[in-house]
Write a protein that holds these residues in place. Structure first.
Motif, PDB file in Angstrom:
ATOM      1  N   ALA A 110       0.853  -1.185   0.000  1.00 20.86           N
ATOM      2  CA  ALA A 110       0.000   0.000   0.000  1.00 20.86           C
ATOM      3  C   ALA A 110       0.887   1.233   0.000  1.00 20.86           C
ATOM      4  CB  ALA A 110      -0.932   0.009   1.215  1.00 20.86           C
ATOM      5  N   PHE A 111       0.382   2.305  -0.601  1.00 19.47           N
ATOM      6  CA  PHE A 111       1.124   3.566  -0.620  1.00 19.47           C
ATOM      7  C   PHE A 111       0.122   4.712  -0.737  1.00 19.47           C
ATOM      8  CE2 PHE A 111       0.562   2.370  -5.020  1.00 19.47           C
ATOM      9  CZ  PHE A 111       0.293   3.558  -5.683  1.00 19.47           C
ATOM     10  N   SER A 112       0.565   5.898  -0.376  1.00 19.83           N
ATOM     11  CA  SER A 112      -0.263   7.094  -0.527  1.00 19.83           C
ATOM     12  C   SER A 112       0.459   8.066  -1.440  1.00 19.83           C
ATOM     13  CB  SER A 112      -0.550   7.738   0.829  1.00 19.83           C
ATOM     14  OG  SER A 112       0.659   8.053   1.514  1.00 19.83           O
ATOM     15  N   LEU A 113      -0.333   8.849  -2.188  1.00 18.64           N
ATOM     16  CA  LEU A 113       0.228   9.754  -3.187  1.00 18.64           C
ATOM     17  C   LEU A 113      -0.311  11.159  -2.965  1.00 18.64           C
ATOM     18  CD1 LEU A 113       2.024   9.901  -5.689  1.00 18.64           C
ATOM     19  CD2 LEU A 113       0.003   9.442  -7.090  1.00 18.64           C
ATOM     20  N   ASP A 114       0.606  12.103  -2.866  1.00 27.57           N
ATOM     21  CA  ASP A 114       0.282  13.509  -2.634  1.00 27.57           C
ATOM     22  C   ASP A 114       1.007  14.323  -3.702  1.00 27.57           C
ATOM     23  OD1 ASP A 114      -0.265  16.044  -1.599  1.00 27.57           O
ATOM     24  OD2 ASP A 114       1.422  15.952  -0.198  1.00 27.57           O
ATOM     25  N   LEU A 115       0.283  14.692  -4.777  1.00 25.04           N
ATOM     26  CA  LEU A 115       0.923  15.391  -5.888  1.00 25.04           C
ATOM     27  C   LEU A 115       1.062  16.884  -5.643  1.00 25.04           C
ATOM     28  CD1 LEU A 115      -0.610  13.660  -9.046  1.00 25.04           C
ATOM     29  CD2 LEU A 115       1.528  13.171  -7.861  1.00 25.04           C
TER      30      LEU A 115
ATOM     31  N   ALA B 195      -6.510  16.015  -4.552  1.00 25.55           N
ATOM     32  CA  ALA B 195      -6.935  14.837  -3.799  1.00 25.55           C
ATOM     33  C   ALA B 195      -5.745  14.191  -3.097  1.00 25.55           C
ATOM     34  CB  ALA B 195      -7.599  13.823  -4.729  1.00 25.55           C
ATOM     35  N   TYR B 196      -6.025  13.556  -1.979  1.00 26.58           N
ATOM     36  CA  TYR B 196      -5.047  12.705  -1.295  1.00 26.58           C
ATOM     37  C   TYR B 196      -5.576  11.284  -1.423  1.00 26.58           C
ATOM     38  CZ  TYR B 196      -1.645  11.103   2.167  1.00 26.58           C
ATOM     39  OH  TYR B 196      -0.603  10.461   2.795  1.00 26.58           O
ATOM     40  N   VAL B 197      -4.787  10.404  -2.027  1.00 21.96           N
ATOM     41  CA  VAL B 197      -5.272   9.062  -2.357  1.00 21.96           C
ATOM     42  C   VAL B 197      -4.331   8.011  -1.778  1.00 21.96           C
ATOM     43  CG1 VAL B 197      -5.979   7.480  -4.190  1.00 21.96           C
ATOM     44  CG2 VAL B 197      -6.257   9.950  -4.499  1.00 21.96           C
ATOM     45  N   VAL B 198      -4.911   7.008  -1.138  1.00 20.76           N
ATOM     46  CA  VAL B 198      -4.171   5.853  -0.634  1.00 20.76           C
ATOM     47  C   VAL B 198      -4.545   4.658  -1.505  1.00 20.76           C
ATOM     48  CG1 VAL B 198      -3.673   4.374   1.339  1.00 20.76           C
ATOM     49  CG2 VAL B 198      -4.264   6.784   1.706  1.00 20.76           C
ATOM     50  N   TYR B 199      -3.532   3.973  -2.037  1.00 25.00           N
ATOM     51  CA  TYR B 199      -3.727   2.827  -2.909  1.00 25.00           C
ATOM     52  C   TYR B 199      -3.376   1.564  -2.119  1.00 25.00           C
ATOM     53  CZ  TYR B 199      -3.577   6.421  -6.584  1.00 25.00           C
ATOM     54  OH  TYR B 199      -3.803   7.529  -7.355  1.00 25.00           O
ATOM     55  N   ASP B 200      -4.388   0.785  -1.748  1.00 28.52           N
ATOM     56  CA  ASP B 200      -4.209  -0.416  -0.928  1.00 28.52           C
ATOM     57  C   ASP B 200      -4.393  -1.647  -1.815  1.00 28.52           C
ATOM     58  OD1 ASP B 200      -4.155  -2.443   0.925  1.00 28.52           O
ATOM     59  OD2 ASP B 200      -5.755  -1.649   2.189  1.00 28.52           O
ATOM     60  N   GLN B 201      -3.270  -2.172  -2.339  1.00 28.51           N
ATOM     61  CA  GLN B 201      -3.349  -3.317  -3.238  1.00 28.51           C
ATOM     62  C   GLN B 201      -3.764  -4.584  -2.504  1.00 28.51           C
ATOM     63  OE1 GLN B 201       0.103  -3.963  -5.674  1.00 28.51           O
ATOM     64  NE2 GLN B 201       0.134  -1.873  -6.473  1.00 28.51           N
ATOM     65  N   ASP B 202      -3.274  -4.785  -1.285  1.00 33.06           N
ATOM     66  CA  ASP B 202      -3.580  -6.020  -0.562  1.00 33.06           C
ATOM     67  C   ASP B 202      -5.073  -6.186  -0.315  1.00 33.06           C
ATOM     68  OD1 ASP B 202      -1.025  -6.947  -0.507  1.00 33.06           O
ATOM     69  OD2 ASP B 202      -0.585  -6.300   1.534  1.00 33.06           O
TER      70      ASP B 202
ATOM     71  N   LEU C 234      -8.516   4.842  -1.020  1.00 27.01           N
ATOM     72  CA  LEU C 234      -9.069   5.729  -0.006  1.00 27.01           C
ATOM     73  C   LEU C 234      -8.810   7.160  -0.448  1.00 27.01           C
ATOM     74  CD1 LEU C 234      -7.711   3.045   1.564  1.00 27.01           C
ATOM     75  CD2 LEU C 234      -8.949   4.107   3.450  1.00 27.01           C
ATOM     76  N   VAL C 235      -9.864   7.986  -0.453  1.00 25.59           N
ATOM     77  CA  VAL C 235      -9.805   9.308  -1.059  1.00 25.59           C
ATOM     78  C   VAL C 235     -10.184  10.369  -0.034  1.00 25.59           C
ATOM     79  CG1 VAL C 235     -10.624  10.746  -2.953  1.00 25.59           C
ATOM     80  CG2 VAL C 235     -10.444   8.271  -3.264  1.00 25.59           C
ATOM     81  N   ALA C 236      -9.462  11.493  -0.065  1.00 24.56           N
ATOM     82  CA  ALA C 236      -9.777  12.645   0.781  1.00 24.56           C
ATOM     83  C   ALA C 236      -9.356  13.910   0.054  1.00 24.56           C
ATOM     84  CB  ALA C 236      -9.076  12.549   2.134  1.00 24.56           C
ATOM     85  N   ASN C 237      -9.779  15.069   0.580  1.00 31.97           N
ATOM     86  CA  ASN C 237      -9.332  16.355   0.053  1.00 31.97           C
ATOM     87  C   ASN C 237      -7.897  16.609   0.493  1.00 31.97           C
ATOM     88  OD1 ASN C 237     -11.594  18.128  -1.291  1.00 31.97           O
ATOM     89  ND2 ASN C 237     -12.592  17.008   0.369  1.00 31.97           N
ATOM     90  N   ALA C 238      -7.051  17.012  -0.444  1.00 39.11           N
ATOM     91  CA  ALA C 238      -5.656  17.281  -0.123  1.00 39.11           C
ATOM     92  C   ALA C 238      -5.528  18.592   0.643  1.00 39.11           C
ATOM     93  CB  ALA C 238      -4.829  17.337  -1.398  1.00 39.11           C
TER      94      ALA C 238
END
Length: 644
Positions: A196-201, A368-375, A380-384
């Motif tokens: 899993a990882f989170s991405l903040d562009l 957006a702030y997005v967490v990508y949980d592959q397992d 998971l989505v929220a306002n950045a």
């Protein structure tokens, strides 16, 4: 990077292709900086006839890491739309002037300089929405932010087109590629606890964002992280494994007006969308796009027919938002982030119409702030937002991603404020864990110099020098507030960020190298051949033939290697053979006369004939072209939206 679904050949390595070795760093969180490169073309309103698609992707999000022994620093684009990591694009065919300049500024990996490099012998053939990459897969040691992974498979390109940079694909992993990707290996070697990882562009005005493998930053978003299940491939619009989720609503809030919601999609579950960090623009169904377009009456279509709509750049300064709903969470994208600054005084809507591939690209992800949980197959989505730094590890299990409300206020607009971690006393009531820190600054210099073959004359070409200053901070969690569940007490976390990067052109000088070529004499001995005349008497033989039916069949054998989590009684290892007719040809009925073949007479000389070696079969079909030997058809995910 893809914005439309494509098929590519991905040569498969064995499932054990990444070595499973103990790692001395057990941080459970790995945060790497993402650097933005704004590529706006030199277009003006007087040059409207220039195709906007030629501006390529607008903004690229780059990540740095090292490969090999000794370490060689590379810089590639982070891409949630594909799964392969590869380096070394071909700069001469990378695209326009801006793309060529970017390509030439990036460091080049030299495979021959690494003593730990392993050549798999497996070819790499990748196709994106715009651009292709061919080369070979290797394995080597990768260093990401101070953490080391061993035996990681990646590609080294030998020929590319329309791609100024390589990619770190963070799409679905081994289930799609057939070999462990970087996300798989980080979890296998214990650097992270789960895949899993989170991405903040960040916003267009910020030069840095981050990708956090195995963790989240609770001071980079507001509200709750809305959990949205990933749509299984069988139910996805393109039937591929990608980051597909259902979007429940789309609306707009104009300056001084009440929020407005567009008509809901016909599917009760919502509108399927794919989150792609490699695409500048978003792509939505024509009906929905037309509703959005109607709220921008000053928009005009690109005369070149790219499907992009120009708007006055003053629209980006208006205090309005595009509103994207996901369950109970609405992500508000300011016009400033949604409008694409395509060139000097040239702006465009951040969305185009597409009825085959529905993508939320950077025009959405910047807000957006997005967490990508592959397992657990969730996004998971929220306002950045940005109000500091507070890293929390993602653990294992169904609820691996912490259910922590964002520490920032109600603002959904990203900012570029400092993210320097602070130390709080153990008696603090903040939800931020108490940490003790130590930091260091690391300087990294890399010189990019093109390589040319030996020749009698050697011209002088400009090279470039990249100088990057990194700051490394180590956190030890000593306590947590009562509101923090699963407190990572005692965990050691290392965060590496780039403080700044300087680029300086350098004039490179090359010493002429004289090339000597030795001719090779090849002699052929003629072979005398005599022909004896043969008298032949013949008469035409009437032949009647009837309709001839020819049917071509194709037989395909599948071996089931894995199933989705929802499949009960998985028939793992079973083999299925499918035979189907591809086409039928019927020849007409007729009559013809057949004459015998007359053997020629005479004498002459015959020389040996050399048979050329076969390159391989070509298969053309579906949404792409496959060239290669005995590989398997695999998928490379969407990646590059504005590559139209």
């Amino acid at each position: 990077m893809l914005s439309t679904p494509l098929t590519a050949v991905l040569a498969l390595a064995t499932l054990s292709s990444a070595s499973v070795l103990p790692n001395t760093k057990r941080d459970a969180i790995l945060k790497l900086p993402v650097t933005t490169v704004n590529q706006t073309c030199p277009l003006t309103k007087r040059q409207d006839l220039v195709d906007l698609a030629n501006t390529q992707t607008g903004t690229r999000y780059l990540i740095s890491f090292s490969i090999g022994t000794p370490e060689q620093t590379v810089k590639v684009a982070i891409d949630t739309g594909s799964s392969d990591t590869w380096v070394n694009p071909t700069c001469s065919t990378s695209g326009g002037t801006a793309d060529t300049a970017l390509c030439n500024s990036l460091p080049v990996f030299q495979p021959g300089s690494s003593s730990t490099l392993q050549d798999t012998g497996v070819p790499m053939n990748l196709a994106y929405g715009r651009g292709t990459a061919q080369g070979e897969y290797y394995k080597d040691t990768l260093v990401l932010g101070g953490s080391t992974v061993t035996g990681q498979q990646f590609g080294v390109a030998t020929s590319t087109s329309d791609l100024p940079n390589g990619f770190m694909g963070v799409g679905p992993g081994i289930e799609l590629t057939g070999y462990p990707t970087i996300i798989d290996t980080l979890a296998t070697e214990g650097i992270t606890q789960s895949r899993a990882f989170s991405l903040d562009l960040r916003g267009v005005d910020s030069t840095t964002g981050s990708i956090i493998f195995g963790g989240i930053d609770t001071m980079k978003y507001t509200g709750v992280l809305e959990k949205r299940p990933i749509i299984p491939a069988a139910l996805a619009p393109d039937n591929f494994d990608r980051y597909w989720i259902y979007m429940s609503s789309v609306g707009i809030t104009k300056p001084g007006a009440a929020p407005k919601t567009y008509p809901a999609p016909s599917n009760p579950a919502g509108q399927p969308v794919f989150l792609d960090s490699g695409g500048t623009l978003s792509r939505l169904p024509t009906t929905l796009f037309n509703a959005i377009l109607a709220d921008f009456p000053t928009a005009t279509a690109d005369p070149a027919g790219s499907g992009i709509y120009e708007v006055p750049c003053s629209v980006a300064a208006e205090d309005g938002t595009m509103d994207f709903g996901f369950g109970n969470t609405v992500v508000h994208v300011p016009f400033h982030e949604f409008i694409w600054q395509a060139g000097t005084n040239l702006c465009a809507l951040g969305v185009v119409a597409d009825d085959s591939s529905f993508v939320l690209g950077d025009s959405f992800l910047r807000a957006a702030y997005v967490v990508y949980d592959q397992d657990n197959q969730n996004l998971l989505v929220a306002n950045a937002a940005d109000c500091g730094t507070n890293l929390v590890a993602i653990s294992k299990g169904v609820d691996a991603v912490p259910s922590i409300t964002g520490a920032c206020g109600g603002s959904s607009t990203s900012s570029s404020s400092s993210t320097t971690p602070t130390t709080t006393p153990s008696s603090s009531t903040s939800s931020k864990p108490t940490v003790s820190t130590s930091s260091s600054t690391r300087y990294s210099n890399s010189t990019t110099t093109p390589t040319y073959p030996s020749s009698t004359t050697a011209p002088t070409y400009p090279s470039s020098t990249l100088s990057t200053v990194y700051s490394t901070t180590t956190y030890t969690v000593s306590s947590c507030a009562p509101t923090v569940t699963n407190c990572p007490y005692g965990h050691l976390t290392t965060e590496t960020i780039s403080l700044y990067t300087t680029y300086c052109p350098v004039e490179a000088t090359y010493t002429p190298v004289a090339a000597t070529y030795t001719p090779i004499a090849i002699a052929f001995t003629p072979v005398a051949v005599a022909f004896t005349p043969v008298a032949v008497t013949y008469a035409p033989v009437p032949t009647t033939y009837g309709p001839i039916q020819s049917i071509v069949y194709v037989t395909t054998t599948y071996t089931i290697s894995s199933c989705a989590a929802s499949v009960e009684h998985c028939p793992y290892g079973s083999t299925t053979t499918e035979t189907y007719a591809t086409y039928t040809h019927v020849a007409p009925t007729g009559t013809a006369s057949v004459y015998p073949y007359v053997t020629p007479t005479g004498t002459g000389s015959v020389y040996p004939y050399a048979t050329a070696s076969s390159k391989g079969q070509e298969y053309t079909g579906g949404a792409g072209k496959v060239v290669g030997g005995a590989g398997m058809l695999m998928l490379v995910g969407l990646a590059g939206l504005a590559l139209l």
